[in-house]
Structures are given as structure tokens and as C-alpha cells.
Motif scaffolding. Sequence first.
Motif, PDB file in Angstrom:
ATOM      1  N   VAL A 154     -22.979  57.768   1.178  1.00 52.83           N
ATOM      2  CA  VAL A 154     -23.208  58.025   2.602  1.00 52.83           C
ATOM      3  C   VAL A 154     -22.993  59.502   2.911  1.00 52.83           C
ATOM      4  CG1 VAL A 154     -22.437  57.517   4.943  1.00 52.83           C
ATOM      5  CG2 VAL A 154     -22.600  55.671   3.259  1.00 52.83           C
ATOM      6  N   TRP A 195     -19.898  45.082   5.923  1.00 49.97           N
ATOM      7  CA  TRP A 195     -19.082  46.302   5.877  1.00 49.97           C
ATOM      8  C   TRP A 195     -17.654  46.021   6.309  1.00 49.97           C
ATOM      9  CZ3 TRP A 195     -20.212  50.691   3.517  1.00 49.97           C
ATOM     10  CH2 TRP A 195     -19.374  51.799   3.745  1.00 49.97           C
ATOM     11  N   VAL A 254     -24.550  45.547   0.808  1.00 48.61           N
ATOM     12  CA  VAL A 254     -24.763  46.651   1.750  1.00 48.61           C
ATOM     13  C   VAL A 254     -26.116  47.300   1.504  1.00 48.61           C
ATOM     14  CG1 VAL A 254     -23.964  48.940   2.446  1.00 48.61           C
ATOM     15  CG2 VAL A 254     -22.309  47.093   2.108  1.00 48.61           C
ATOM     16  N   ARG A 255     -26.456  47.537   0.235  1.00 51.56           N
ATOM     17  CA  ARG A 255     -27.738  48.186  -0.072  1.00 51.56           C
ATOM     18  C   ARG A 255     -28.918  47.308   0.345  1.00 51.56           C
ATOM     19  NH1 ARG A 255     -24.794  49.977  -4.793  1.00 51.56           N
ATOM     20  NH2 ARG A 255     -25.468  48.129  -5.956  1.00 51.56           N
ATOM     21  N   VAL A 264     -31.391  58.200   1.875  1.00 54.57           N
ATOM     22  CA  VAL A 264     -31.950  57.636   3.106  1.00 54.57           C
ATOM     23  C   VAL A 264     -33.186  58.405   3.541  1.00 54.57           C
ATOM     24  CG1 VAL A 264     -31.514  57.257   5.563  1.00 54.57           C
ATOM     25  CG2 VAL A 264     -29.776  56.635   3.886  1.00 54.57           C
ATOM     26  N   LEU A 314     -30.373  54.482  12.302  1.00 57.20           N
ATOM     27  CA  LEU A 314     -28.972  54.204  12.004  1.00 57.20           C
ATOM     28  C   LEU A 314     -28.448  52.992  12.766  1.00 57.20           C
ATOM     29  CD1 LEU A 314     -27.712  57.888  11.967  1.00 57.20           C
ATOM     30  CD2 LEU A 314     -27.881  56.360   9.995  1.00 57.20           C
ATOM     31  N   ILE A 334     -20.210  53.005  10.317  1.00 58.09           N
ATOM     32  CA  ILE A 334     -20.417  51.644  10.799  1.00 58.09           C
ATOM     33  C   ILE A 334     -19.177  51.153  11.534  1.00 58.09           C
ATOM     34  CG2 ILE A 334     -20.908  49.264  10.087  1.00 58.09           C
ATOM     35  CD1 ILE A 334     -22.560  50.430   7.803  1.00 58.09           C
ATOM     36  N   SER A 349     -29.295  47.114   4.053  1.00 57.13           N
ATOM     37  CA  SER A 349     -29.697  48.397   4.644  1.00 57.13           C
ATOM     38  C   SER A 349     -31.215  48.519   4.700  1.00 57.13           C
ATOM     39  CB  SER A 349     -29.108  49.560   3.837  1.00 57.13           C
ATOM     40  OG  SER A 349     -27.698  49.592   3.939  1.00 57.13           O
ATOM     41  N   PHE A 350     -31.864  48.445   3.545  1.00 54.55           N
ATOM     42  CA  PHE A 350     -33.312  48.651   3.488  1.00 54.55           C
ATOM     43  C   PHE A 350     -34.044  47.607   2.648  1.00 54.55           C
ATOM     44  CE2 PHE A 350     -31.953  53.204   4.189  1.00 54.55           C
ATOM     45  CZ  PHE A 350     -32.385  53.244   5.512  1.00 54.55           C
ATOM     46  N   ARG A 365     -27.421  45.540  10.860  1.00 57.09           N
ATOM     47  CA  ARG A 365     -27.673  44.629   9.737  1.00 57.09           C
ATOM     48  C   ARG A 365     -26.494  44.522   8.785  1.00 57.09           C
ATOM     49  NH1 ARG A 365     -32.560  47.520   9.994  1.00 57.09           N
ATOM     50  NH2 ARG A 365     -32.000  48.825   8.200  1.00 57.09           N
ATOM     51  N   THR A 366     -25.716  45.576   8.665  1.00 61.28           N
ATOM     52  CA  THR A 366     -24.675  45.623   7.638  1.00 61.28           C
ATOM     53  C   THR A 366     -23.255  45.470   8.158  1.00 61.28           C
ATOM     54  OG1 THR A 366     -24.536  48.053   7.764  1.00 61.28           O
ATOM     55  CG2 THR A 366     -26.121  47.128   6.192  1.00 61.28           C
ATOM     56  N   LEU A 390     -29.652  49.982  10.862  1.00 59.47           N
ATOM     57  CA  LEU A 390     -28.877  49.847   9.627  1.00 59.47           C
ATOM     58  C   LEU A 390     -27.492  49.270   9.919  1.00 59.47           C
ATOM     59  CD1 LEU A 390     -28.762  52.495   6.813  1.00 59.47           C
ATOM     60  CD2 LEU A 390     -26.679  51.378   7.581  1.00 59.47           C
TER      61      LEU A 390
END
Length: 209
Positions: A142, A118, A68-69, A81, A107, A178, A72-73, A113-114, A110
Motif C-alpha cells: 500500500v 481488513w 484482500v487482493r 494500483v 479508493l 481502510i 480489491s480488484f 469491498r475489503t 476498494l
Amino acid sequence: MSEPLYVSPLRARQAAATRRMVIDTAARLFATQGYGPTSLRQIAQTAGVSLETVRAQGRKRSLLASSVRVLSFGRDVDEPVLAAPEADDLRKASTPDEFALEAARLLTGLASRTVGVWRAFVSAAADDPEVDAELSQVQASVRANVGSAVDMLSARGWLRSDIEPDELAVSLWLLVSIENYDKLTGRLGWSTRRYEVWLTRALSDLLFR
């Protein structure tokens, strides 16, 4: 006194690259086939590394959080964030409407992508208390990020005054989940663009109206 252990920069870069490859592979497998059917051995075979190399990256459940991390980025670190370079335009927003627009853009990217990982994370947490504990830690992060955003908006004098900030933070946490992205794009068939437009409006209605 013993000499400090020296780790060469090259070896450190190689170790980081290997870890990233393992996490990227795990993320793809979790997203496509779920947590249960994905084994450490399969991750190793798909990544082209040894099983011992995968085990050295941590337990399978910890690879979920790392996935997830990273998705995310692009970094396997816990970071606020609002402090991330990707949030630069969000921090520079000069009006509430601009903030809502930039927040929705950030968002939506993000979530897109996840969402697969998730989904696997939430599903596995329902049956595995240890995965659930890992998920709780991610959710706490979060919530902390959401609380920081509300604090920032309050400091700028933009936040609506008819609802307490604590309640707004909880509502914002629910809004940007999400799971909502998954329902609207995966279940209702919305495009990512339609979701982003909806989220922009929803953020403005929740925080500023």
C-alpha cells in the motif's frame, strides 16, 4: 533430459476457479466472524471442497492477504494500483480536481469491498506475529502504491510545493487507510457516498492546496 511437464489449459482453469472459490469463501467467513473462529475445515465445508484442497491454497494467514487482493480488484496478484485497469480514469485525469475525484471513487470502492476482511486482518495481527508479518507485507505494498501516486503527481507538476513529497506520501497513506473508512462509515454511520465526497475534498486539501 526429461520432457517439460505439460499442464492442460482446462486443468489450469479448473485449478484457478477452485482457488478463487476457496478465497471468496474464506473472505466471507473472515469478514463475518473474524480470523480466529474461521478454520480451514469450515472454509472447506462452506466452499464444498475437501480440506486438502483448501490446504493446497496455503496457510490460513496467507488466505487473509489473498482475500484482500481478490476483494480489491478481483485478482489474486500483487499489482500496482496505478497499473490496474480499474485505475484507467485515474491515470487519464487531466486536472488535480479530476484526479482527486477519481481517486476518491476508486479508493472508496476498494475500501467498501475489503473493510470486513481488513478488520479481521488487523485484529488477528495484534495477537499473532505471523499474521502481523503478513499484514506488514500488505501495508508495504500500500505504501509503495501511495508513493507511486505522489511521484506521478509530482511529475505532472500538480503537487503542492510547501511540503516535502516524502511527508505527503506518509500523510496520504494515513488518509486513505481502510481503518479511516471503517471509523467513518462503521462508527459514525456515514454513508459510502458521504465518505467519497469527504475523501475527494481531503485529497485535494492534502495534495494540491
